[in-house]
Structure formats: structure tokens, C-alpha cells
Design a protein around this motif. Structure first.
Motif, PDB file in Angstrom:
ATOM      1  N   VAL A   1      20.096  60.293  23.596  1.00  0.00           N
ATOM      2  CA  VAL A   1      19.385  59.789  22.422  1.00  0.00           C
ATOM      3  C   VAL A   1      19.870  58.384  22.092  1.00  0.00           C
ATOM      4  O   VAL A   1      21.070  58.129  22.063  1.00  0.00           O
ATOM      5  N   ASP A   2      18.936  57.517  21.801  1.00  0.00           N
ATOM      6  CA  ASP A   2      19.264  56.169  21.350  1.00  0.00           C
ATOM      7  C   ASP A   2      19.354  56.213  19.825  1.00  0.00           C
ATOM      8  O   ASP A   2      18.405  55.876  19.124  1.00  0.00           O
ATOM      9  N   TRP A   3      20.507  56.662  19.325  1.00  0.00           N
ATOM     10  CA  TRP A   3      20.680  56.811  17.874  1.00  0.00           C
ATOM     11  C   TRP A   3      20.603  55.476  17.161  1.00  0.00           C
ATOM     12  O   TRP A   3      20.142  55.405  16.021  1.00  0.00           O
ATOM     13  N   ALA A   4      21.033  54.407  17.814  1.00  0.00           N
ATOM     14  CA  ALA A   4      20.961  53.091  17.174  1.00  0.00           C
ATOM     15  C   ALA A   4      19.509  52.730  16.854  1.00  0.00           C
ATOM     16  O   ALA A   4      19.219  52.194  15.779  1.00  0.00           O
ATOM     17  N   ALA A   5      18.591  53.057  17.746  1.00  0.00           N
ATOM     18  CA  ALA A   5      17.174  52.754  17.504  1.00  0.00           C
ATOM     19  C   ALA A   5      16.604  53.629  16.387  1.00  0.00           C
ATOM     20  O   ALA A   5      15.897  53.138  15.499  1.00  0.00           O
TER      21      ALA A   5
ATOM     22  N   LEU B   1      22.039  59.301  10.263  1.00  0.00           N
ATOM     23  CA  LEU B   1      21.646  60.700  10.083  1.00  0.00           C
ATOM     24  C   LEU B   1      22.895  61.580  10.148  1.00  0.00           C
ATOM     25  O   LEU B   1      23.925  61.162  10.678  1.00  0.00           O
ATOM     26  N   PRO B   2      22.813  62.808   9.632  1.00  0.00           N
ATOM     27  CA  PRO B   2      23.980  63.700   9.685  1.00  0.00           C
ATOM     28  C   PRO B   2      24.459  63.929  11.118  1.00  0.00           C
ATOM     29  O   PRO B   2      23.645  64.172  12.022  1.00  0.00           O
ATOM     30  N   ALA B   3      25.757  63.874  11.316  1.00  0.00           N
ATOM     31  CA  ALA B   3      26.337  64.029  12.656  1.00  0.00           C
ATOM     32  C   ALA B   3      25.985  65.375  13.272  1.00  0.00           C
ATOM     33  O   ALA B   3      25.677  65.459  14.467  1.00  0.00           O
ATOM     34  N   ASP B   4      25.992  66.438  12.484  1.00  0.00           N
ATOM     35  CA  ASP B   4      25.701  67.744  13.065  1.00  0.00           C
ATOM     36  C   ASP B   4      24.221  67.890  13.406  1.00  0.00           C
ATOM     37  O   ASP B   4      23.866  68.581  14.348  1.00  0.00           O
ATOM     38  N   TYR B   5      23.342  67.211  12.667  1.00  0.00           N
ATOM     39  CA  TYR B   5      21.923  67.212  13.040  1.00  0.00           C
ATOM     40  C   TYR B   5      21.760  66.537  14.400  1.00  0.00           C
ATOM     41  O   TYR B   5      20.991  67.009  15.247  1.00  0.00           O
ATOM     42  N   LYS B   6      22.486  65.451  14.615  1.00  0.00           N
ATOM     43  CA  LYS B   6      22.407  64.767  15.901  1.00  0.00           C
ATOM     44  C   LYS B   6      22.836  65.703  17.035  1.00  0.00           C
ATOM     45  O   LYS B   6      22.223  65.715  18.101  1.00  0.00           O
ATOM     46  N   GLU B   7      23.865  66.500  16.792  1.00  0.00           N
ATOM     47  CA  GLU B   7      24.303  67.473  17.796  1.00  0.00           C
ATOM     48  C   GLU B   7      23.216  68.513  18.057  1.00  0.00           C
ATOM     49  O   GLU B   7      22.965  68.877  19.211  1.00  0.00           O
ATOM     50  N   LEU B   8      22.584  69.012  16.989  1.00  0.00           N
ATOM     51  CA  LEU B   8      21.490  69.975  17.150  1.00  0.00           C
ATOM     52  C   LEU B   8      20.334  69.348  17.935  1.00  0.00           C
ATOM     53  O   LEU B   8      19.758  69.973  18.823  1.00  0.00           O
ATOM     54  N   TYR B   9      19.991  68.126  17.581  1.00  0.00           N
ATOM     55  CA  TYR B   9      18.913  67.379  18.225  1.00  0.00           C
ATOM     56  C   TYR B   9      19.180  67.252  19.720  1.00  0.00           C
ATOM     57  O   TYR B   9      18.291  67.477  20.545  1.00  0.00           O
ATOM     58  N   GLU B  10      20.413  66.872  20.080  1.00  0.00           N
ATOM     59  CA  GLU B  10      20.781  66.695  21.483  1.00  0.00           C
ATOM     60  C   GLU B  10      20.838  68.020  22.232  1.00  0.00           C
ATOM     61  O   GLU B  10      20.537  68.082  23.420  1.00  0.00           O
TER      62      GLU B  10
END
Length: 183
Positions: free
Chosen positions: A19-23, A32-41
Motif C-alpha cells: 500500500v502506498d500510504w503516503a498517497a 489513518l489508524p495504524a491498526d486499520y492499515k494492518e487490517l487493510y494490508e
């Protein structure tokens, strides 16, 4: 910890989606919440327990987080509706401001949002409402803890679905069931 509990609960093999989180966060102008990013990935976008529509990344766009947010924002800012908001008394989050960002909904018209304030990064209270759109519930917990409780805790009222014995599965959002339209 809670992300791992959701993974174990569903028996899911994490996808490790790059995921390009910077974009994404650049477009939102807030992290965005760090744990949401983990779920997303781990999951991408799709459906938990045949009833919870999780917004992550979905090439078909039906479960795509940014597609849904852009559509919500467009409607919320459309002048033909005047000053009325579908999430009253709140507004949909606009970059750099304060408002709601949807990350999950259910087949029963429950909706789960973060209340994001760009001036207070790192704070992501969850605001949820059921089909009674005038009643908001606030939860000061992580995204993954809230999701876990909805899936596994029958006593998590009014949003726990474990009481319905639907199982704890995840189905990826491929196939574009809504023909590319946001939920």
C-alpha cells in the motif's frame, strides 16, 4: 494484538497487500489508524461473516476505501442538497478538516465511521449508528478491537453479530457485486 485476533478468528491468511500510504494519507491530509492499515494490508476489502462490508482495497471498487470516501464527500458537499448532511449532526471529513470517514457497514444498515480531526492526528474515536440514523454511539477503542467485538462478542450491543451465529469468515471483495458503485 486485536488485528491478530481478527485474523485468527476468521482463519484468514494475511495477503500482505502493498500500500502506498503516503498517497492515501496525502489525499486525506491526515494519517489513518495504524491498526486499520494492518487490517487493510491483511484483508483488502470484502465481507466479514456474510454481513459486514469492510472497506479496504478492492480493484472492483465496491469495497474500496478511497472510492467510498470520495463518493460520500461529493454528496456531502453537493450544493443542491443545501446544508443537509447524511451524517448529521456531523459532516463527512474533508481534507485538513474534521468529520466522519466510513470504514465499514452492514447489510442491516449499520455504519461505522472514524471521527477524524486533522488538527488532532492519532485520535480516531469510532462513531457508529444502526438503522436508527439519529442515534450515534461513540467508542474509544481501536478499529480492530471494535471489529473483533462486532464479530465475536454477542453482548456487544447494539452492534455485536455473534448472537446470530453467522460464523466468522471473510470473503474478498473481488467480483464487483455493485457494478463499481460505492456502498
Amino acid at each position: 494484538m486485536w488485528v491478530q485476533r481478527v485474523i485468527e478468528l476468521t482463519g484468514w491468511e494475511p495477503l500482505g497487500i502493498p500500500v502506498d500510504w503516503a498517497a492515501i494519507e496525502g489525499e486525506l491530509r491526515t494519517p489513518l489508524p495504524a491498526d486499520y492499515k494492518e487490517l487493510y494490508e491483511a484483508f483488502g476489502g470484502g465481507v466479514f461473516s456474510d454481513s459486514l462490508y469492510f472497506l479496504g482495497r478492492d480493484e472492483g471498487r465496491a469495497f474500496d476505501f478511497l472510492t467510498q470516501w470520495r463518493a460520500d464527500l461529493s454528496v456531502d458537499q453537493d450544493s443542491k442538497y443545501g446544508d443537509v448532511s447524511a451524517v448529521a449532526p456531523h459532516r463527512i471529513y474533508a481534507p485538513g478538516g474534521k468529520g466522519l470517514v466510513e470504514w465499514c457497514s452492514t447489510e442491516w444498515a449499520d455504519e461505522y465511521f472514524w471521527l477524524i480531526d486533522a488538527e488532532r492526528p492519532g485520535e480516531y474515536p469510532i462513531l457508529a449508528r444502526s438503522h436508527d440514523i439519529d442515534t450515534w454511539h461513540r467508542y474509544d477503542m481501536s478499529t480492530s478491537e471494535f471489529l473483533y467485538r462486532v464479530l465475536a462478542d454477542a453482548g456487544f450491543r447494539p452492534f455485536g453479530i455473534a448472537q446470530y451465529d453467522l460464523g466468522t469468515t471473510f470473503t474478498p471483495g473481488s467480483g464487483d457485486p455493485l457494478d463499481g458503485r460505492p456502498l
